[in-house]
Every structure is written in structure tokens, then in C-alpha cells.
Design a protein around this motif. Structure first.
Motif, PDB file in Angstrom:
ATOM      1  N   GLN A  86      -7.917 -10.547  18.014  1.00  0.00           N
ATOM      2  CA  GLN A  86      -7.242  -9.538  18.960  1.00  0.00           C
ATOM      3  C   GLN A  86      -8.010  -8.260  18.933  1.00  0.00           C
ATOM      4  N   TYR A  87      -9.144  -7.952  18.003  1.00  0.00           N
ATOM      5  CA  TYR A  87      -9.763  -6.606  18.176  1.00  0.00           C
ATOM      6  C   TYR A  87      -9.052  -5.441  18.360  1.00  0.00           C
ATOM      7  N   PRO A  88      -8.109  -5.214  17.359  1.00  0.00           N
ATOM      8  CA  PRO A  88      -7.167  -4.194  17.464  1.00  0.00           C
ATOM      9  C   PRO A  88      -8.079  -2.747  17.549  1.00  0.00           C
ATOM     10  N   SER A  89      -7.579  -1.938  18.307  1.00  0.00           N
ATOM     11  CA  SER A  89      -8.165  -0.691  18.591  1.00  0.00           C
ATOM     12  C   SER A  89      -7.289   0.602  18.071  1.00  0.00           C
ATOM     13  N   THR A  90      -6.448   0.400  17.398  1.00  0.00           N
ATOM     14  CA  THR A  90      -5.559   1.644  16.998  1.00  0.00           C
ATOM     15  C   THR A  90      -5.075   1.275  15.508  1.00  0.00           C
ATOM     16  N   ALA A  91      -4.819   2.359  14.842  1.00  0.00           N
ATOM     17  CA  ALA A  91      -4.339   2.195  13.292  1.00  0.00           C
ATOM     18  C   ALA A  91      -2.927   1.469  13.542  1.00  0.00           C
ATOM     19  N   VAL A  92      -2.359   1.679  14.372  1.00  0.00           N
ATOM     20  CA  VAL A  92      -0.752   1.134  14.588  1.00  0.00           C
ATOM     21  C   VAL A  92      -1.102  -0.380  14.548  1.00  0.00           C
ATOM     22  N   GLU A  93      -2.082  -0.890  15.476  1.00  0.00           N
ATOM     23  CA  GLU A  93      -2.189  -2.356  15.501  1.00  0.00           C
ATOM     24  C   GLU A  93      -2.780  -2.990  14.339  1.00  0.00           C
ATOM     25  N   ILE A  94      -3.633  -2.235  13.508  1.00  0.00           N
ATOM     26  CA  ILE A  94      -4.034  -2.573  12.062  1.00  0.00           C
ATOM     27  C   ILE A  94      -2.724  -2.867  11.260  1.00  0.00           C
ATOM     28  N   GLN A  95      -2.006  -1.948  11.224  1.00  0.00           N
ATOM     29  CA  GLN A  95      -0.714  -1.942  10.534  1.00  0.00           C
ATOM     30  C   GLN A  95       0.252  -3.030  10.838  1.00  0.00           C
ATOM     31  N   LEU A  96       0.213  -3.487  12.060  1.00  0.00           N
ATOM     32  CA  LEU A  96       1.056  -4.703  12.541  1.00  0.00           C
ATOM     33  C   LEU A  96       0.392  -6.041  11.952  1.00  0.00           C
ATOM     34  N   ILE A  97      -0.776  -5.936  11.897  1.00  0.00           N
ATOM     35  CA  ILE A  97      -1.576  -7.284  11.601  1.00  0.00           C
ATOM     36  C   ILE A  97      -1.814  -7.170   9.908  1.00  0.00           C
ATOM     37  N   VAL A  98      -1.978  -6.196   9.444  1.00  0.00           N
ATOM     38  CA  VAL A  98      -2.136  -6.362   7.614  1.00  0.00           C
ATOM     39  C   VAL A  98      -1.093  -6.193   7.002  1.00  0.00           C
ATOM     40  N   GLU A  99      -0.516  -7.143   6.307  1.00  0.00           N
ATOM     41  CA  GLU A  99       0.853  -6.785   5.693  1.00  0.00           C
ATOM     42  C   GLU A  99       0.574  -5.739   4.689  1.00  0.00           C
ATOM     43  N   GLU A 100       1.688  -5.215   4.504  1.00  0.00           N
ATOM     44  CA  GLU A 100       1.725  -3.968   3.338  1.00  0.00           C
ATOM     45  C   GLU A 100       0.443  -3.185   3.574  1.00  0.00           C
ATOM     46  N   SER A 101      -0.003  -2.813   4.824  1.00  0.00           N
ATOM     47  CA  SER A 101      -1.171  -2.045   4.964  1.00  0.00           C
ATOM     48  C   SER A 101      -1.089  -0.764   4.251  1.00  0.00           C
ATOM     49  N   GLU A 102       0.034  -0.107   4.292  1.00  0.00           N
ATOM     50  CA  GLU A 102       0.212   1.298   3.582  1.00  0.00           C
ATOM     51  C   GLU A 102      -0.282   1.224   2.164  1.00  0.00           C
ATOM     52  N   GLU A 103       0.128   0.254   1.565  1.00  0.00           N
ATOM     53  CA  GLU A 103      -0.139   0.118   0.104  1.00  0.00           C
ATOM     54  C   GLU A 103      -1.515  -0.515  -0.367  1.00  0.00           C
ATOM     55  N   ARG A 104      -2.266  -1.173   0.631  1.00  0.00           N
ATOM     56  CA  ARG A 104      -3.330  -1.830   0.533  1.00  0.00           C
ATOM     57  C   ARG A 104      -4.550  -1.174   0.951  1.00  0.00           C
ATOM     58  N   LEU A 105      -4.271  -0.397   1.842  1.00  0.00           N
ATOM     59  CA  LEU A 105      -5.391   0.425   2.644  1.00  0.00           C
ATOM     60  C   LEU A 105      -5.028   1.839   2.864  1.00  0.00           C
ATOM     61  N   THR A 106      -6.148   2.586   2.474  1.00  0.00           N
ATOM     62  CA  THR A 106      -6.073   4.204   2.968  1.00  0.00           C
ATOM     63  C   THR A 106      -6.238   4.316   4.105  1.00  0.00           C
ATOM     64  N   GLU A 107      -5.817   5.569   4.629  1.00  0.00           N
ATOM     65  CA  GLU A 107      -6.017   5.726   5.906  1.00  0.00           C
ATOM     66  C   GLU A 107      -7.366   6.048   6.273  1.00  0.00           C
ATOM     67  N   ASP A 108      -8.287   6.440   5.508  1.00  0.00           N
ATOM     68  CA  ASP A 108      -9.622   6.208   5.826  1.00  0.00           C
ATOM     69  C   ASP A 108     -10.200   4.859   5.886  1.00  0.00           C
ATOM     70  N   GLN A 109      -9.743   3.865   5.041  1.00  0.00           N
ATOM     71  CA  GLN A 109     -10.073   2.607   5.237  1.00  0.00           C
ATOM     72  C   GLN A 109      -9.693   2.046   6.596  1.00  0.00           C
TER      73      GLN A 109
END
Length: 151
Positions: A86-109
């Protein structure tokens, strides 16, 4: 890149396109015969769709390098494949793809990951975005007024 067992794991769009193209050409797989006309149509339509996607410009080397570059983010294989497809281009798209992204990734990551993904995004995708803007510029002045009035 050879697909050993096409039912064993999640495949990238590139792998699917390669497999279906090989089936169409009769290479390595049995080409659908006349009694399987619907399968031939589905195969043709799927390849046609995938040829307009970023996977058209991917190679096994690009996929391997992408997987290496996203390794530090401790993503699952399915998340990596979805990012590649999908080559996401926004943080929201990353959050939709990566399960529990808030716990697993920092905003910088998340933003670092977007930069990594951006290195692999084909330039054609950027041109397509520009075309959408051109379409809006081609609108008649009357159409713009109608839109304004509706708001």
C-alpha cells in the motif's frame, strides 16, 4: 523470486502479479483451459489491476531491501507486506495497518517509517496525485459556484 507454496503465506502484490502472469503465459503453472474461462477472466482482470499499482515497479531486490529497512520497527510479516503493498503516506494509514501502533511505535518512529516507505514509493504515484489536482482545475466556473452554494 520463486513461489514454493502459493498457499503457505501472505503474498505481496508483486508475487501475486508474477504468479498470475506466469499462469497466463503458461509458464510453470498449467494455463487455464477453455472450460475454465471464468478463471482466465479473473486472472486477466487481476493482472490488469495490479499493473496499475506500485508492485509493477517492484523487484525481488527492492522487496528484500524494503523488508530489511523496516526490520528495526518490529513489525509482523503481514504488517510489512501491507506496508509494501500500500505504501502508506500518512501516520493515520500506518496506525490502520500496524496493530496497536500507539503502544508499539513512538510518534517519531511512525514518521521515520513513513520516510523509509517514501524511499520506495514509485514516482508515478506522485504524478497521479498531481493529475487529480489538474482535474479540479478543469472544472467550469459554474461548477465551482454550484459547489460553493451547496456548502
Amino acid at each position: 523470486m520463486e513461489i514454493i507454496n502459493d498457499n503457505a503465506a501472505m503474498l505481496t502484490n508483486y508475487e501475486v502479479m508474477t504468479l498470475l502472469s506466469d499462469i497466463q503465459a503458461g509458464r510453470g503453472q498449467k494455463k487455464p483451459d477453455k472450460s475454465l474461462q471464468q478463471l482466465a477472466t479473473i486472472t486477466y482482470e487481476a493482472v490488469k489491476y495490479l499493473e496499475d499499482r506500485p508492485c509493477k515497479t517492484q523487484t525481488p531486490e527492492i522487496i528484500e531491501q524494503f523488508m530489511t529497512d523496516v526490520q528495526p520497527y518490529n513489525l509482523t510479516k503481514s504488517e510489512k507486506v501491507q506496508l509494501l503493498n500500500q505504501y502508506p503516506s500518512t501516520a493515520v494509514e500506518i496506525q490502520l495497518i500496524v496493530e496497536e501502533s500507539e503502544e508499539r511505535l513512538t510518534e517519531d518512529q511512525i514518521y521515520e517509517l513513513l520516510e523509509v516507505i517514501g524511499k520506495y514509493r514509485p514516482s508515478e504515484a506522485i504524478e497521479e496525485d498531481g493529475e487529480e489536482d489538474d482535474e479540479n482545475e478543469d472544472m467550469d466556473e459554474g461548477e465551482e459556484e454550484d459547489i460553493t452554494e451547496q456548502e
